[in-house]
Scaffold this motif. Structure first.
Motif, PDB file in Angstrom:
ATOM      1  N   ALA A  61     -18.609   1.747  -2.910  1.00 40.19           N
ATOM      2  CA  ALA A  61     -17.161   1.533  -2.846  1.00 40.19           C
ATOM      3  C   ALA A  61     -16.589   2.031  -1.535  1.00 40.19           C
ATOM      4  O   ALA A  61     -17.064   3.019  -0.959  1.00 40.19           O
ATOM      5  N   VAL A  62     -15.559   1.346  -1.085  1.00 40.32           N
ATOM      6  CA  VAL A  62     -14.785   1.758   0.081  1.00 40.32           C
ATOM      7  C   VAL A  62     -13.369   2.083  -0.383  1.00 40.32           C
ATOM      8  O   VAL A  62     -12.701   1.241  -0.991  1.00 40.32           O
ATOM      9  N   VAL A  63     -12.934   3.306  -0.107  1.00 39.68           N
ATOM     10  CA  VAL A  63     -11.539   3.685  -0.336  1.00 39.68           C
ATOM     11  C   VAL A  63     -10.827   3.548   0.993  1.00 39.68           C
ATOM     12  O   VAL A  63     -11.188   4.206   1.982  1.00 39.68           O
ATOM     13  N   GLU A  64      -9.837   2.685   1.039  1.00 39.38           N
ATOM     14  CA  GLU A  64      -9.143   2.395   2.297  1.00 39.38           C
ATOM     15  C   GLU A  64      -7.728   2.951   2.258  1.00 39.38           C
ATOM     16  O   GLU A  64      -7.010   2.823   1.268  1.00 39.38           O
ATOM     17  N   TYR A  65      -7.325   3.545   3.403  1.00 34.37           N
ATOM     18  CA  TYR A  65      -5.995   4.120   3.554  1.00 34.37           C
ATOM     19  C   TYR A  65      -5.225   3.341   4.611  1.00 34.37           C
ATOM     20  O   TYR A  65      -5.810   2.785   5.545  1.00 34.37           O
ATOM     21  N   LEU A  66      -3.918   3.319   4.468  1.00 33.14           N
ATOM     22  CA  LEU A  66      -3.063   2.426   5.239  1.00 33.14           C
ATOM     23  C   LEU A  66      -2.429   3.085   6.461  1.00 33.14           C
ATOM     24  O   LEU A  66      -2.277   4.306   6.529  1.00 33.14           O
ATOM     25  N   GLY A  67      -2.019   2.236   7.399  1.00 31.73           N
ATOM     26  CA  GLY A  67      -1.316   2.699   8.579  1.00 31.73           C
ATOM     27  C   GLY A  67       0.106   3.132   8.275  1.00 31.73           C
ATOM     28  O   GLY A  67       0.673   2.822   7.230  1.00 31.73           O
ATOM     29  N   TYR A  68       0.695   3.833   9.217  1.00 30.80           N
ATOM     30  CA  TYR A  68       2.026   4.422   9.081  1.00 30.80           C
ATOM     31  C   TYR A  68       3.077   3.345   8.832  1.00 30.80           C
ATOM     32  O   TYR A  68       3.190   2.382   9.579  1.00 30.80           O
ATOM     33  N   GLY A  69       3.820   3.506   7.756  1.00 28.21           N
ATOM     34  CA  GLY A  69       4.901   2.589   7.447  1.00 28.21           C
ATOM     35  C   GLY A  69       4.515   1.409   6.585  1.00 28.21           C
ATOM     36  O   GLY A  69       5.373   0.647   6.154  1.00 28.21           O
ATOM     37  N   ARG A  70       3.228   1.244   6.308  1.00 31.64           N
ATOM     38  CA  ARG A  70       2.763   0.094   5.523  1.00 31.64           C
ATOM     39  C   ARG A  70       2.519   0.502   4.080  1.00 31.64           C
ATOM     40  O   ARG A  70       2.054   1.602   3.801  1.00 31.64           O
ATOM     41  N   GLY A  71       2.829  -0.422   3.150  1.00 30.08           N
ATOM     42  CA  GLY A  71       2.487  -0.248   1.753  1.00 30.08           C
ATOM     43  C   GLY A  71       1.283  -1.095   1.393  1.00 30.08           C
ATOM     44  O   GLY A  71       0.763  -1.859   2.226  1.00 30.08           O
ATOM     45  N   ARG A  72       0.865  -1.017   0.149  1.00 34.56           N
ATOM     46  CA  ARG A  72      -0.357  -1.729  -0.253  1.00 34.56           C
ATOM     47  C   ARG A  72      -0.192  -3.245  -0.227  1.00 34.56           C
ATOM     48  O   ARG A  72      -1.170  -3.995  -0.203  1.00 34.56           O
TER      49      ARG A  72
ATOM     50  N   LEU B  10      -7.685   0.128  -2.399  1.00 31.52           N
ATOM     51  CA  LEU B  10      -6.681   0.229  -1.346  1.00 31.52           C
ATOM     52  C   LEU B  10      -5.533   1.086  -1.868  1.00 31.52           C
ATOM     53  O   LEU B  10      -4.781   0.670  -2.754  1.00 31.52           O
ATOM     54  N   MET B  11      -5.407   2.290  -1.327  1.00 34.43           N
ATOM     55  CA  MET B  11      -4.390   3.231  -1.804  1.00 34.43           C
ATOM     56  C   MET B  11      -3.033   2.966  -1.170  1.00 34.43           C
ATOM     57  O   MET B  11      -2.914   2.836   0.048  1.00 34.43           O
ATOM     58  N   ASP B  12      -2.009   2.891  -1.996  1.00 37.62           N
ATOM     59  CA  ASP B  12      -0.644   2.824  -1.511  1.00 37.62           C
ATOM     60  C   ASP B  12      -0.265   4.177  -0.901  1.00 37.62           C
ATOM     61  O   ASP B  12      -0.805   5.216  -1.293  1.00 37.62           O
ATOM     62  N   SER B  13       0.654   4.190   0.061  1.00 35.70           N
ATOM     63  CA  SER B  13       1.132   5.429   0.670  1.00 35.70           C
ATOM     64  C   SER B  13       2.501   5.765   0.100  1.00 35.70           C
ATOM     65  O   SER B  13       3.461   5.006   0.296  1.00 35.70           O
ATOM     66  N   ARG B  14       2.572   6.880  -0.595  1.00 31.58           N
ATOM     67  CA  ARG B  14       3.828   7.246  -1.256  1.00 31.58           C
ATOM     68  C   ARG B  14       5.000   7.256  -0.264  1.00 31.58           C
ATOM     69  O   ARG B  14       4.895   7.759   0.857  1.00 31.58           O
ATOM     70  N   GLY B  15       6.096   6.683  -0.683  1.00 34.27           N
ATOM     71  CA  GLY B  15       7.310   6.706   0.118  1.00 34.27           C
ATOM     72  C   GLY B  15       7.260   5.879   1.383  1.00 34.27           C
ATOM     73  O   GLY B  15       8.136   5.992   2.245  1.00 34.27           O
ATOM     74  N   GLN B  16       6.243   5.035   1.539  1.00 36.52           N
ATOM     75  CA  GLN B  16       6.141   4.166   2.706  1.00 36.52           C
ATOM     76  C   GLN B  16       6.109   2.709   2.248  1.00 36.52           C
ATOM     77  O   GLN B  16       6.131   2.414   1.068  1.00 36.52           O
ATOM     78  N   GLY B  17       6.053   1.812   3.232  1.00 34.48           N
ATOM     79  CA  GLY B  17       5.967   0.396   2.926  1.00 34.48           C
ATOM     80  C   GLY B  17       7.141  -0.416   3.399  1.00 34.48           C
ATOM     81  O   GLY B  17       7.197  -1.629   3.176  1.00 34.48           O
ATOM     82  N   ASP B  18       8.095   0.214   4.092  1.00 36.97           N
ATOM     83  CA  ASP B  18       9.313  -0.488   4.469  1.00 36.97           C
ATOM     84  C   ASP B  18       9.415  -0.813   5.954  1.00 36.97           C
ATOM     85  O   ASP B  18      10.429  -1.332   6.404  1.00 36.97           O
ATOM     86  N   GLU B  19       8.365  -0.540   6.721  1.00 36.17           N
ATOM     87  CA  GLU B  19       8.436  -0.788   8.156  1.00 36.17           C
ATOM     88  C   GLU B  19       7.812  -2.125   8.547  1.00 36.17           C
ATOM     89  O   GLU B  19       8.270  -2.792   9.465  1.00 36.17           O
ATOM     90  N   TYR B  20       6.732  -2.512   7.869  1.00 38.17           N
ATOM     91  CA  TYR B  20       6.104  -3.810   8.135  1.00 38.17           C
ATOM     92  C   TYR B  20       5.189  -4.138   6.971  1.00 38.17           C
ATOM     93  O   TYR B  20       4.982  -3.341   6.068  1.00 38.17           O
ATOM     94  N   GLY B  21       4.618  -5.345   6.992  1.00 35.04           N
ATOM     95  CA  GLY B  21       3.794  -5.769   5.877  1.00 35.04           C
ATOM     96  C   GLY B  21       4.652  -6.329   4.748  1.00 35.04           C
ATOM     97  O   GLY B  21       5.755  -6.835   4.971  1.00 35.04           O
ATOM     98  N   THR B  22       4.153  -6.215   3.518  1.00 34.96           N
ATOM     99  CA  THR B  22       4.857  -6.784   2.361  1.00 34.96           C
ATOM    100  C   THR B  22       5.215  -5.733   1.332  1.00 34.96           C
ATOM    101  O   THR B  22       5.334  -6.025   0.151  1.00 34.96           O
ATOM    102  N   GLY B  23       5.388  -4.502   1.775  1.00 29.97           N
ATOM    103  CA  GLY B  23       5.964  -3.473   0.913  1.00 29.97           C
ATOM    104  C   GLY B  23       4.958  -2.632   0.162  1.00 29.97           C
ATOM    105  O   GLY B  23       3.773  -2.924   0.100  1.00 29.97           O
TER     106      GLY B  23
END
Length: 329
Positions: free
Chosen positions: A85-96, A114-127
């Motif tokens: 398994a690969v556990v992947e973490y996201l870049g700054y400001g991106r959600g899952r 693919l782990m969501d980043s708490r309190g992030q997801g509003d800078e780019y991507g699809t939330g």
């Protein structure tokens, strides 16, 4: 961006003394002990995607403080055997984002969380889908990089790094995963989280960290104004009296300190024109990887002389993972 950091010949031997709190290990041991006893999986639901080659589940696991953290779990369809398994973490400001956006690992034959980043997801991507219910009263700026920055216990990255460790626990608890063959991977903020996990989880099979954020932070905020480090610079420009408290807090999450404690085989990627995560900060972690244990883990770094922050994202293709999974070569 032109070359702005140290020459490559100096980067290859750059191993600065990075500020490390005397209670660094005790701090993280106590933080992780607070969550270790609680069950990690809160909910696992099949998620329809209309894709024939993969199956996906919407996973919720207990992160820092037991807070629910969302993740996508995807694996090759019709495969009954336990997979690495690969556990992947996201870049700054991106959600899952949406479950079909990141299929590379699953279609290559791996289980992928693919782990969501708490309190992030509003800078780019699809939330994103994971709020951060804590730290609302902590002093610090509005962005994750400065949220709670005056106190290590209140700092945002204490929570996010704990979530990242718990994501490894979560994937190991899911059916169809070989718990002995779990890798941590990420780019930028995700790379920094992968290094943190490598320093806190002693039995990872491999680490893939490209252009990792949060490494040699003291130098980064001195040589670049690019975000996210620039957010710290902006905060200190207003709160001039807070520099020592901020630098102290940042030392508890510095990727160099985690990298020094790591033992898993690792692959790094770096662009020499990267002002977001300057190359000297990446090499500071790479050159000291495994040093605290007196070990010499397998490690490699791919260098992209003409690339900015985007260049290192390509470096995980076809690289050595220390034999952690069949077909990884």
């Amino acid at each position: 961006m032109a070359l702005f950091d140290l020459p490559l010949t100096e980067l290859e031997r750059y191993a600065p003394v990075v500020r490390e709190p005397a209670d660094f290990d005790a701090f993280w041991r106590a933080t992780l002990d607070e969550v270790a006893a609680a069950p990690v999986l809160l909910d696992v639901q099949p998620h329809p995607t209309a894709l024939r080659l993969v199956d996906t589940w919407d996973v919720t696991f207990a992160g820092f403080g037991g807070d629910p953290v969302r993740a996508w779990f995807t694996r090759p369809a019709g495969v009954a055997s336990s997979l690495p398994a690969v556990v992947e973490y996201l870049g700054y400001g991106r959600g899952r984002g949406l479950p079909h956006e990141r299929l590379t690992w699953a279609v290559a034959g791996y289980a992928h969380l693919l782990m969501d980043s708490r309190g992030q997801g509003d800078e780019y991507g699809t939330g994103g889908a994971t709020p951060d219910p804590r730290g609302g009263g902590a002093l610090g700026g509005p962005g994750p990089a400065t949220r709670g920055i005056l106190n290590p216990r209140a700092y945002y990255y204490r929570r996010l790094i704990t979530d990242a460790v718990r994501a490894v626990d979560a994937v190991r608890a899911l059916p169809g995963v070989d718990p002995a063959r779990v890798a941590a991977a990420g780019n930028s903020q995700g790379g920094g989280l992968a290094l943190a996990v490598a320093g806190l989880v002693p039995d990872l099979a491999a680490v893939l960290a490209t252009a990792p954020f949060l490494c040699h932070i003291q130098r980064a905020i001195d040589i670049t104004d690019a975000a996210p480090y620039g957010e710290i610079v902006t905060f200190l420009a207003v709160h001039r009296e807070a520099e020592e408290a901020a630098r102290c807090t940042l030392s508890y999450v510095d990727g160099v300190n985690f990298a020094r404690r790591a033992v898993a085989p690792a692959h790094f990627g770096v662009g020499l024109r990267d002002t977001v995560c300057p190359p000297s900060t990446v090499f500071a972690a790479y050159n000291q990887y495994g040093a605290a244990n007196g070990s010499a883990p397998d490690r490699a770094i791919h260098v992209y002389p003409f690339n900015h922050h985007e260049g290192a994202t390509r470096s995980t293709s076809g690289t050595s993972c220390g034999g952690w999974a069949p077909g990884c070569r």
